[in-house]
Design a protein around this motif. Structure first.
Motif, short mmCIF file in Angstrom:
data_model
loop_
_atom_site.label_atom_id
_atom_site.label_comp_id
_atom_site.label_asym_id
_atom_site.label_seq_id
_atom_site.Cartn_x
_atom_site.Cartn_y
_atom_site.Cartn_z
N LEU A 103 0.55 -0.90 0.03
CA LEU A 103 -0.38 -0.18 -0.05
C LEU A 103 0.51 1.36 0.03
CD1 LEU A 103 -3.33 -0.52 2.46
CD2 LEU A 103 -3.14 -0.73 -0.19
N VAL A 104 2.15 1.40 1.22
CA VAL A 104 2.76 2.21 0.13
C VAL A 104 3.05 3.10 -0.84
CG1 VAL A 104 5.57 1.18 0.67
CG2 VAL A 104 4.34 3.57 1.78
N ILE A 105 2.78 1.94 -1.57
CA ILE A 105 3.51 2.58 -3.43
C ILE A 105 2.22 3.86 -3.67
CG2 ILE A 105 4.72 0.69 -3.70
CD1 ILE A 105 1.95 0.27 -5.54
N ASN A 106 1.16 4.35 -2.99
CA ASN A 106 0.47 5.06 -3.18
C ASN A 106 0.53 5.88 -2.10
OD1 ASN A 106 -1.11 2.53 -4.86
ND2 ASN A 106 -2.03 2.07 -3.13
N MET A 107 1.50 6.20 -1.55
CA MET A 107 1.55 7.61 -1.43
C MET A 107 2.09 8.87 -2.08
SD MET A 107 -0.42 7.02 1.66
CE MET A 107 0.23 8.12 3.08
N ASN A 108 2.32 9.60 -1.93
CA ASN A 108 2.96 10.79 -2.95
C ASN A 108 4.29 11.17 -1.98
OD1 ASN A 108 1.91 10.35 -5.84
ND2 ASN A 108 1.11 12.40 -5.04
N GLN B 169 -9.84 4.65 -3.41
CA GLN B 169 -9.08 4.80 -2.65
C GLN B 169 -7.62 5.42 -2.21
OE1 GLN B 169 -10.24 0.39 -1.60
NE2 GLN B 169 -11.25 1.15 0.08
N CYS B 170 -7.64 6.36 -2.85
CA CYS B 170 -6.65 6.66 -3.29
C CYS B 170 -6.02 7.91 -3.61
CB CYS B 170 -5.39 5.62 -4.17
SG CYS B 170 -3.28 6.59 -4.60
N ALA B 171 -6.30 8.76 -2.80
CA ALA B 171 -6.30 10.88 -3.08
C ALA B 171 -5.16 11.16 -3.73
CB ALA B 171 -6.46 10.94 -2.07
N ASP B 172 -3.89 10.06 -3.37
CA ASP B 172 -2.16 10.76 -4.04
C ASP B 172 -2.82 9.49 -6.09
OD1 ASP B 172 -0.72 12.06 -2.50
OD2 ASP B 172 -0.24 9.67 -1.39
N GLY C 285 -11.74 8.99 10.94
CA GLY C 285 -10.45 10.23 10.68
C GLY C 285 -8.86 9.65 11.57
N GLY C 286 -8.82 8.17 11.48
CA GLY C 286 -7.64 8.11 11.36
C GLY C 286 -6.35 8.89 10.39
N ASP C 287 -5.20 8.60 10.61
CA ASP C 287 -4.41 8.59 9.56
C ASP C 287 -4.20 8.90 8.38
OD1 ASP C 287 -2.51 9.89 12.22
OD2 ASP C 287 -0.55 8.07 11.58
N SER C 288 -4.86 7.77 7.97
CA SER C 288 -4.91 7.66 6.31
C SER C 288 -5.81 8.23 5.39
CB SER C 288 -5.31 6.21 6.40
OG SER C 288 -4.05 5.11 6.34
N ALA C 289 -7.06 8.70 6.31
CA ALA C 289 -8.02 9.92 6.14
C ALA C 289 -7.89 11.24 6.12
CB ALA C 289 -9.49 8.93 6.95
N LEU C 290 -7.12 11.11 6.70
CA LEU C 290 -6.58 12.45 7.46
C LEU C 290 -5.61 13.24 6.39
CD1 LEU C 290 -6.05 12.71 11.13
CD2 LEU C 290 -8.25 13.97 10.06
N GLN C 291 -5.21 12.07 5.70
CA GLN C 291 -3.95 12.35 4.86
C GLN C 291 -4.61 12.25 4.21
OE1 GLN C 291 -0.85 8.79 5.48
NE2 GLN C 291 0.16 10.85 6.27
N GLU C 292 -5.85 11.67 3.59
CA GLU C 292 -6.35 11.90 2.32
C GLU C 292 -7.27 13.25 1.86
OE1 GLU C 292 -6.81 8.09 -0.05
OE2 GLU C 292 -4.63 9.01 0.85
N GLU D 289 -17.08 2.00 -7.97
CA GLU D 289 -15.22 1.66 -8.10
C GLU D 289 -14.27 2.69 -9.02
OE1 GLU D 289 -11.55 1.09 -6.09
OE2 GLU D 289 -13.29 0.58 -4.96
N GLY D 290 -13.62 3.46 -8.96
CA GLY D 290 -13.55 4.08 -10.24
C GLY D 290 -14.10 4.89 -10.97
N LYS D 291 -15.34 5.37 -10.25
CA LYS D 291 -16.35 6.22 -11.26
C LYS D 291 -16.77 6.98 -9.92
CE LYS D 291 -17.86 2.20 -14.13
NZ LYS D 291 -18.96 1.49 -14.51
N GLY D 292 -15.61 7.80 -9.15
CA GLY D 292 -15.99 8.77 -8.63
C GLY D 292 -15.64 8.11 -7.01
#
Length: 198
Positions: free
Chosen positions: A41-46, A135-138, A154-161, A129-132
């Motif tokens: 999953l880390v590869i999705n993070m800019n 799961q990857c804002a980056d 409300g966790g780290d992932s959501a706040l980062q997104e 899914e894929g039409k709006g």
């Protein structure tokens, strides 16, 4: 006859690659097996926040970090096998990892098959899914220039997104079930300071 290793690590995410590299560094014969792309999953993070120790510029993207970890494992002598695992069997005092093309044996098997992003289980989620629904804002954030986006969690992932989407969207609505965020304090402060996030 199956190829024999001391340890087989199933999964080439950061945990699996790090474990494999450390084990190989002790002189063990180690292989990793991954059905998809290394890194998990880390590869999705800019941008990783905080940046991993040793990053020269103080910033590092997930793909760059995953590449560094896979390179370190390869340099330690880890063999990388790219194929799905079909099963694990006991063969005497060893484990046999079975795949479509054959099998490999090892004294020990480490399962580091990684995490999966949670689904909400709400109507329309799968259909859009894929039409709006993403799961990857980056990955997808640039497609929502000047739009209104909703982030659930409300966790780290959501706040980062939210912080990523705020770079593109005119408004980001954050929906979570608790009375307070569970994410890191520095991410909470960043979200609270961003006027586009409500």
């Amino acid at each position: 006859m199956a190829t024999d290793y001391d340890v087989i690590v199933i999964g080439e995410g950061v945990a699996g690659l790090t474990a494999a590299g450390e084990l190989a560094g002790t002189g063990l014969k180690v292989a990793t097996i991954e059905a998809q792309l290394f890194g998990g999953l880390v590869i999705n993070m800019n941008e990783l926040d905080p940046a991993p120790a040793g990053s020269e510029s103080g910033t590092m993207g997930g793909a760059e970090y995953a590449s560094a970890v896979v390179e370190a494992a390869a340099n330690a002598g880890v063999t990388s096998i790219n194929e799905p695992v079909n099963g694990i069997e006991s063969v005497g005092d060893k484990k046999k990892v079975v795949m479509g093309s054959g099998a490999y044996t090892a004294k020990q098997v480490v399962i580091a098959s990684g995490a999966r992003l949670k689904k909400l289980g709400v109507p329309g989620e799968a259909e859009f899914e894929g039409k709006g629904v993403s799961q990857c804002a980056d990955c997808d954030g640039p497609m929502y220039q000047n739009e209104v986006a909703v982030v659930v969690g409300g966790g780290d992932s959501a706040l980062q997104e939210c912080m990523v989407l705020a770079q593109y969207c005119k408004e980001v609505r954050l929906v979570h079930r608790d009375s307070a965020f569970s994410g890191s304090n520095h991410l909470q402060q960043a979200v609270n300071a961003e006027p586009k996030i409500i």
